[in-house]
Design an enzyme around this catalytic site. Structure first.
Site, PDB file in Angstrom:
ATOM      1  CG  LEU A 112      58.457 -49.510  60.608  1.00 58.28           C
ATOM      2  CD1 LEU A 112      57.877 -48.437  61.651  1.00 58.28           C
ATOM      3  CD2 LEU A 112      57.464 -50.631  60.768  1.00 58.28           C
ATOM      4  CG  ASP A 113      56.235 -50.722  53.623  1.00 59.61           C
ATOM      5  OD1 ASP A 113      57.264 -51.367  53.712  1.00 59.61           O
ATOM      6  OD2 ASP A 113      55.031 -51.318  53.943  1.00 59.61           O
ATOM      7  CG  LEU A 114      57.777 -43.359  51.726  1.00 65.57           C
ATOM      8  CD1 LEU A 114      58.959 -42.534  52.125  1.00 65.57           C
ATOM      9  CD2 LEU A 114      57.628 -42.958  50.437  1.00 65.57           C
ATOM     10  CB  THR A 116      54.510 -47.941  57.699  1.00 60.67           C
ATOM     11  OG1 THR A 116      53.858 -48.789  56.900  1.00 60.67           O
ATOM     12  CG2 THR A 116      54.204 -48.644  59.101  1.00 60.67           C
ATOM     13  CG  HIS A 212      55.442 -54.050  51.125  1.00 62.54           C
ATOM     14  ND1 HIS A 212      55.678 -52.908  51.498  1.00 62.54           N
ATOM     15  CD2 HIS A 212      55.817 -53.786  49.467  1.00 62.54           C
ATOM     16  CE1 HIS A 212      56.244 -52.034  50.592  1.00 62.54           C
ATOM     17  NE2 HIS A 212      56.286 -52.506  49.390  1.00 62.54           N
TER      18      HIS A 212
END
Length: 265
Positions: A112-114, A116, A212
């Site tokens: 998961l993105d930073l 998120t 993403h």
């Protein structure tokens, strides 16, 4: 020959066991043994290559028992500001949040993105991770997103047919559901922060995990994601009792559900 194999079942080198349990590198464990810091069944062991049975032998390091777990599975509510990695020089990692882990080889299943938050499975089960992440398995991943901008009237249909990203790649079919503010808050588990309080809540179900991807899919429709949270992955749903940064072991039912799902696909 068959009898010899039977006797060796369950045995492993002492240094391998302690390394897997996160007690140090092989060279460090060798030094621990040389200094007499390791005991097996009450006896000090100075040979790091000694064979032990982790499920039967009592193994101590500096007088503290070292428990054994072949596989570990944790559900984490990933907080923003952490990276989905095992190590990083700039940010805390999701693995570092699992304080009760016995093993030293845990990793996040997917990323998961930073910025998120939400559901992340932490384990050392490489086979299960591979199956869950394989695009061929079509494992559902459901996200709650708050978006800015106006969605096209046929946004749900476009998502269902797959959208073309900025690099020309077309995504697999996805399911878009627009939510009321009350529904969004219910799925979020709290009142939205000021930064995205005016944004529109939606859920998006995808079956792959491109870089993403969710953000890029909405960008393809002229919108911007200002908040993103993963709610579920296959049969595994984020426990609403877990606050960001909190975790717990998977239940046997949850683990069986994940393994059963991928075996049926």
């Amino acid at each position: 020959m068959a009898e010899k194999k039977k006797q060796n079942t369950g045995q492993m080198r002492l240094d391998k066991f302690l390394t897997e349990m996160g007690k140090g590198s092989r060279s460090q464990v060798k030094e621990f043994a040389r200094k007499g810091r390791i005991q097996v069944n009450g006896q000090t062991v100075k040979a790091a290559d000694t064979k032990v049975n982790p499920e039967k032998d009592e193994i101590f390091l500096d007088g503290v028992p070292v428990s054994y777990a072949r596989m570990e599975y944790f559900m984490l509510n990933k907080p923003q500001g952490t990276v989905s990695a095992t190590e990083d020089v700039r940010y805390p990692t999701v693995v570092s949040l699992i304080g009760d882990a016995l093993r030293g080889d845990l990793f996040p299943v997917g990323r998961l993105d930073l910025d998120t938050e939400g559901l992340l499975l932490i384990t050392n089960d490489g086979a299960l991770a591979h199956e869950l992440l394989s695009p061929k398995k079509h494992v559902d991943k459901v996200y709650l997103a708050y978006i800015e901008g106006t969605l096209p009237k046929d946004a749900a249909e476009q998502m269902k047919n797959g959208v073309i990203l900025e690099d020309g790649v077309k995504t697999r079919p996805a399911e878009l559901i627009c939510l009321s503010r009350e529904e969004g808050e219910q799925r979020l588990g709290r009142a939205p922060e000021t930064a995205f309080a005016e944004a529109a809540p939606v859920t998006l179900t995808i079956h792959e995990g491109k870089f993403h991807q969710v953000k890029r899919m909405f960008e393809a429709l002229g919108c911007r994601v200002v908040f993103l949270k993963r709610l579920s992955m296959g049969t595994l749903y984020l426990d609403p009792a877990l606050l960001p940064g909190e975790y717990r072991p998977l239940t046997q039912k949850e683990l069986a559900g994940l393994k059963g799902e991928i075996s049926e696909i």
